[in-house]
Motif scaffolding. Sequence first.
Motif, PDB file in Angstrom:
ATOM      1  N   ARG A 172       0.783  -1.391   0.316  1.00  0.00           N
ATOM      2  CA  ARG A 172      -0.131   0.113   0.002  1.00  0.00           C
ATOM      3  C   ARG A 172       1.023   1.319  -0.035  1.00  0.00           C
ATOM      4  NH1 ARG A 172      -5.350   0.208   0.394  1.00  0.00           N
ATOM      5  NH2 ARG A 172      -5.373  -1.681   1.623  1.00  0.00           N
ATOM      6  N   ASN A 226      -5.076  -0.569  13.123  1.00  0.00           N
ATOM      7  CA  ASN A 226      -5.265  -0.398  11.809  1.00  0.00           C
ATOM      8  C   ASN A 226      -5.100   0.767  11.360  1.00  0.00           C
ATOM      9  OD1 ASN A 226      -6.111  -3.190  11.127  1.00  0.00           O
ATOM     10  ND2 ASN A 226      -8.048  -2.831  12.171  1.00  0.00           N
ATOM     11  N   SER A 230      -5.921   4.970   7.338  1.00  0.00           N
ATOM     12  CA  SER A 230      -6.442   3.637   7.680  1.00  0.00           C
ATOM     13  C   SER A 230      -5.823   2.552   7.039  1.00  0.00           C
ATOM     14  CB  SER A 230      -8.239   3.659   7.356  1.00  0.00           C
ATOM     15  OG  SER A 230      -8.647   2.519   7.167  1.00  0.00           O
ATOM     16  N   GLU A 241      -6.735  -0.353   6.763  1.00  0.00           N
ATOM     17  CA  GLU A 241      -8.072  -1.156   6.408  1.00  0.00           C
ATOM     18  C   GLU A 241      -8.724  -0.448   4.969  1.00  0.00           C
ATOM     19  OE1 GLU A 241     -12.481  -2.810   7.787  1.00  0.00           O
ATOM     20  OE2 GLU A 241     -11.075  -1.701   9.274  1.00  0.00           O
ATOM     21  N   HIS A 242      -8.954   0.819   5.050  1.00  0.00           N
ATOM     22  CA  HIS A 242      -9.662   1.321   3.799  1.00  0.00           C
ATOM     23  C   HIS A 242      -8.372   2.105   2.737  1.00  0.00           C
ATOM     24  CE1 HIS A 242     -12.510   1.135   6.934  1.00  0.00           C
ATOM     25  NE2 HIS A 242     -13.439   0.996   5.937  1.00  0.00           N
ATOM     26  N   LYS A 281      -6.829   4.984   2.937  1.00  0.00           N
ATOM     27  CA  LYS A 281      -7.116   6.489   2.898  1.00  0.00           C
ATOM     28  C   LYS A 281      -6.810   7.105   4.091  1.00  0.00           C
ATOM     29  CE  LYS A 281     -12.113   6.609   3.624  1.00  0.00           C
ATOM     30  NZ  LYS A 281     -13.195   6.882   3.222  1.00  0.00           N
ATOM     31  N   LEU A 323      -7.935   9.289   7.276  1.00  0.00           N
ATOM     32  CA  LEU A 323      -9.241   9.762   7.887  1.00  0.00           C
ATOM     33  C   LEU A 323      -9.123  10.939   8.646  1.00  0.00           C
ATOM     34  CD1 LEU A 323      -9.240   6.243  10.053  1.00  0.00           C
ATOM     35  CD2 LEU A 323     -10.467   6.771   7.963  1.00  0.00           C
TER      36      LEU A 323
END
Length: 121
Positions: free
Chosen positions: A41, A58, A73, A75-76, A78, A80
């Motif tokens: 990522r 996370n 994040s 997980e996402h 992006k 936050l």
Amino acid sequence: INAHDEKITSLNVNLDHNIIITTSSDKTVKVWNYTTGECVREFKGHTGPITCCHTAGNLIVTGSSDASVRVWSLEHGKALYFLREKNLSEVSSVLLGIKSGLVIAGSYDSAIRAWELNSGK
């Protein structure tokens, strides 16, 4: 591994997720699989070199010479929160306190600032 286009400014390990986080003067945050060495990522958003990072759970928190702090994040994939105060100078260190619910930053103006993780305030 040629990890970044410019110098690496900080790194942090998150053993719960088997990853290494690196930040760079090239204004990027990269997430690496600890076992394979693969970049899994990449985060972009700071307008100045990233000077520091910390990871817990996370989340990743980064500080930059652009006088901002960002919470990302895993997980996402992006940002936050974008955290900045009127008189904040270049950020030199950050800490993410999952249990306390705080993001804490130290800066070159010799100040420590804290924001609530759930609200960004």
